[in-house]
Design a protein around this motif. Structure first.
Motif, mmCIF file in Angstrom:
data_model
loop_
_atom_site.group_PDB
_atom_site.id
_atom_site.type_symbol
_atom_site.label_atom_id
_atom_site.label_comp_id
_atom_site.label_asym_id
_atom_site.label_seq_id
_atom_site.Cartn_x
_atom_site.Cartn_y
_atom_site.Cartn_z
ATOM 1 N N VAL A 39 47.151 36.345 41.079
ATOM 2 C CA VAL A 39 46.487 36.914 42.250
ATOM 3 C C VAL A 39 47.465 37.820 42.992
ATOM 4 O O VAL A 39 48.567 37.408 43.347
ATOM 5 C CB VAL A 39 45.976 35.799 43.180
ATOM 6 N N THR A 40 47.042 39.067 43.227
ATOM 7 C CA THR A 40 47.890 40.029 43.935
ATOM 8 C C THR A 40 47.247 40.562 45.212
ATOM 9 O O THR A 40 47.916 41.214 46.006
ATOM 10 C CB THR A 40 48.237 41.213 43.025
ATOM 11 N N GLY A 41 45.962 40.313 45.394
ATOM 12 C CA GLY A 41 45.286 40.801 46.589
ATOM 13 C C GLY A 41 44.202 39.845 47.040
ATOM 14 O O GLY A 41 43.619 39.114 46.225
ATOM 15 N N LEU A 42 43.920 39.827 48.334
ATOM 16 C CA LEU A 42 42.907 38.934 48.894
ATOM 17 C C LEU A 42 42.291 39.577 50.115
ATOM 18 O O LEU A 42 43.018 40.013 51.023
ATOM 19 C CB LEU A 42 43.536 37.587 49.255
ATOM 20 N N THR A 43 40.983 39.675 50.141
ATOM 21 C CA THR A 43 40.241 40.098 51.328
ATOM 22 C C THR A 43 39.073 39.142 51.507
ATOM 23 O O THR A 43 38.593 38.547 50.543
ATOM 24 C CB THR A 43 39.717 41.539 51.199
ATOM 25 N N ASP A 72 32.879 31.929 47.276
ATOM 26 C CA ASP A 72 32.525 31.491 48.626
ATOM 27 C C ASP A 72 33.757 31.014 49.389
ATOM 28 O O ASP A 72 33.914 31.282 50.577
ATOM 29 C CB ASP A 72 31.493 30.367 48.570
ATOM 30 N N HIS A 73 34.607 30.234 48.706
ATOM 31 C CA HIS A 73 35.833 29.735 49.315
ATOM 32 C C HIS A 73 36.964 29.799 48.306
ATOM 33 O O HIS A 73 36.739 29.725 47.103
ATOM 34 C CB HIS A 73 35.667 28.276 49.785
ATOM 35 N N GLY A 83 32.126 35.812 51.938
ATOM 36 C CA GLY A 83 32.937 35.280 50.854
ATOM 37 C C GLY A 83 34.329 35.885 50.811
ATOM 38 O O GLY A 83 34.761 36.588 51.737
ATOM 39 N N VAL A 84 35.029 35.626 49.694
ATOM 40 C CA VAL A 84 36.416 36.050 49.507
ATOM 41 C C VAL A 84 36.513 36.834 48.210
ATOM 42 O O VAL A 84 35.919 36.450 47.196
ATOM 43 C CB VAL A 84 37.366 34.830 49.439
ATOM 44 N N THR A 85 37.249 37.945 48.227
ATOM 45 C CA THR A 85 37.507 38.727 47.022
ATOM 46 C C THR A 85 38.986 38.643 46.678
ATOM 47 O O THR A 85 39.849 38.927 47.511
ATOM 48 C CB THR A 85 37.107 40.202 47.211
ATOM 49 N N ARG A 138 33.373 27.790 44.117
ATOM 50 C CA ARG A 138 32.025 28.302 43.941
ATOM 51 C C ARG A 138 32.032 29.791 43.670
ATOM 52 O O ARG A 138 31.789 30.621 44.534
ATOM 53 C CB ARG A 138 31.126 28.001 45.143
ATOM 54 N N ARG A 139 32.289 30.134 42.434
ATOM 55 C CA ARG A 139 32.343 31.541 42.031
ATOM 56 C C ARG A 139 30.987 32.191 42.259
ATOM 57 O O ARG A 139 29.950 31.680 41.877
ATOM 58 C CB ARG A 139 32.716 31.638 40.541
ATOM 59 N N ARG A 140 30.977 33.400 42.832
ATOM 60 C CA ARG A 140 29.730 34.111 43.089
ATOM 61 C C ARG A 140 29.450 35.134 41.999
ATOM 62 O O ARG A 140 28.334 35.269 41.538
ATOM 63 C CB ARG A 140 29.795 34.813 44.455
#
Length: 508
Positions: free
Chosen positions: A143-147, A166-167, A152-154, A16-18
């Motif tokens: 993907v190199t970074g995740l917060t 969202d996930h 939600g998630v960036t 679910r892309r925001r």
């Protein structure tokens, strides 16, 4: 799987892309996409590979996985493209005059076999369905970074772009970047033994079966693709000192086949080969906040048993409908946590089974001496062979009943593709699963036929045909084909209570 998710080969799924930040750049492997309407949510797949895969690394689709794909309308295509195999015929050095056959026919399934099909073709079918449901697949993205936060998630990509979702589901393999960014432990170990994988064309007339050969020098597993080509999985006791980066030549494979099988199998051509170290590892957690792990990112094991791809697809089938429920706002607070409580034990069981197969196959000299005597007695034991059949195929998986719901007979078990009679029309249960909704099947003809007051969460089927599931007359089936609740001639209050436990109260 539902709403276009998949596990095979995916690096990560942004569910679910925001919003999409910064300029478009090169594509990785996470999910998000776009399709209008309440039932289909934006999903994008970020795929690290820039080009489509032509790998045949994974080759087997087991019966329960075929059932789950059938619920999504994919099984017929894969069955038509693949080769049906219903037996495993071990060839053990020293066994003479006694045939050993392990039967993988499943009498209670529409798929009484496993399918041998190259991974690339399975991926192509899954990708086509994902695109058809509106998923956007972005290739060449890493993907190199995740917060993450409460909303939600960036994800940060290698080219500097960011994605907000969202996930997120990390399906990025044994060396998962998502798992590393979450700091989730991956406990276990790498096996010291080197394994060769190769696709080979053989002139030998082998049985239409998965053919394992166990000899003094190692083990060879030879499942057929049906056109003269076979997948060769080789553990060669004499070739363990060869560096992993040493190219695999056809003469090395020919020599290993001859020594281990004791036969000249007529190796004519080889189209693909690799050398690798197998591992036995499992992620400590399958969920951290809004991020989940599935497939090889969650568990890796020996290729013996060919259970890797099927286990990953089953992970996706278990998780996808729960994300749909969370996205639509009707998931009970505990529902997403059941992904770990249900799938982590399954992953652990697969690791134990494949490790046992490895130990039997790579047995030391003392065990090899008695293997010809013991092996047929063990494999031909009906109770043992039945348990192995159910475990390998996934047909025997049973999920624990959540403490938040009422426990009823058979809850948590697989539901077969029940024959239904809806009015004057013949139907089957699996036709009505796959869109994220629960299915209530009632044979008492006394309950309301509509889905109110749970629209979008429930489909009600009134069948005049007995269910043949114990004494149950009414069943509630999860979107992944497992029983949530059963009853015998329930009143509307009992049904409403069960629905409220799983689907929350109307209006939530």
């Amino acid at each position: 799987m539902t709403c276009g998710t998949r596990s095979t080969g995916t690096q990560s799924i942004s569910w679910r892309r925001r919003e999409r930040h910064r300029r478009r750049g090169r594509p990785h492997r996470a999910h998000a996409g776009r399709r209008p309407g309440r039932r289909r949510r934006p999903v994008r797949v970020l795929e690290r590979r820039a080009a489509e895969s032509n790998l045949t690394r994974a080759f087997a689709i087991h019966a329960r996985t075929l059932e789950l794909l059938d619920m999504r309308g994919l099984a017929d295509r894969l069955v038509a493209e693949g080769l049906k195999v219903a037996e495993v015929r071990p060839h053990v050095k020293g066994i003479k005059g006694r045939e050993v056959v392990f039967n993988v026919r499943h009498p209670d399934s529409a798929f009484p076999y496993l399918i041998i099909l190259g991974q690339a073709r399975t991926e192509a079918a899954l990708e086509e369905r994902a695109r058809g449901l509106g998923a956007e697949i972005v290739r060449g993205a890493e993907v190199t970074g995740l917060t993450q936060d409460d909303a939600g998630v960036t994800l940060t990509l290698a080219d500097g772009r960011t994605e907000r979702a969202d996930h997120v589901v990390g399906c990025d393999g044994a060396h998962s970047a998502v798992r590393r960014l979450l700091s989730v432990g991956f406990s276990g170990h790498a096996y010291a033994t080197r394994i060769l994988l190769a696709d080979v064309r053989l002139d030998a007339d082998l049985p239409l079966a998965v053919n394992p050969f166990m000899g003094d020098d190692g083990v060879v597993l030879l499942p057929p693709f049906g056109d003269g080509w076979y997948r060769a999985t080789i553990w060669d006791r004499t070739g363990q000192g060869v560096p992993l980066d040493e190219p695999v030549g056809i003469e090395e494979v020919r020599d290993a086949l001859l020594r281990i099988t004791g036969r000249d199998l007529g190796l004519a051509r080889m189209r693909w080969a690799t050398r690798f170290l197998s591992e036995r590892r499992q992620a400590r957690d399958y969920r951290v906040g809004r991020v989940f792990l599935a497939g090889d990112a969650a568990h890796v094991h020996s290729p013996l048993g060919a259970m890797g791809m099927s286990t990953g697809i089953q992970d996706a089938a278990n998780l996808s409908w729960k994300l749909v429920a969370a996205d639509r706002g009707w998931a009970p607070p505990w529902l997403l946590d059941t992904y770990r409580s249900e799938r982590h034990p399954v992953g652990r069981q697969v690791l134990r089974l494949t490790d046992t197969l490895r130990r039997v196959s790579e047995a030391p000299a003392a065990v090899r001496a008695v293997r010809p005597c013991l092996f047929p007695k063990i494999v031909n034991q009906p109770r043992i062979s039945e348990r192995l059949r159910l475990t390998f195929s996934g047909m025997g998986i049973t999920y624990p009943v959540p403490s938040q719901v009422t426990a009823t007979p058979l809850a948590g078990t697989r539901v077969p593709d029940l024959a239904l009679t809806l009015g004057d029309r013949a139907s089957r249960l699996y036709e009505h699963l796959g869109d994220g909704r629960f299915v209530l099947v009632d044979t008492t003809q006394s309950l309301p036929a509509g889905d109110e007051p749970w629209p979008g969460r429930l489909r009600v089927l009134r069948s005049s045909r007995p269910l043949l599931l114990g004494r149950a007359t009414t069943i509630l089936v999860r979107p992944d084909g497992y029983l949530a609740w059963t009853a015998t001639f329930p009143d509307p209050g009992q049904v409403g209570k069960a629905l409220a436990e799983w689907l929350r109260r109307p209006g939530t």
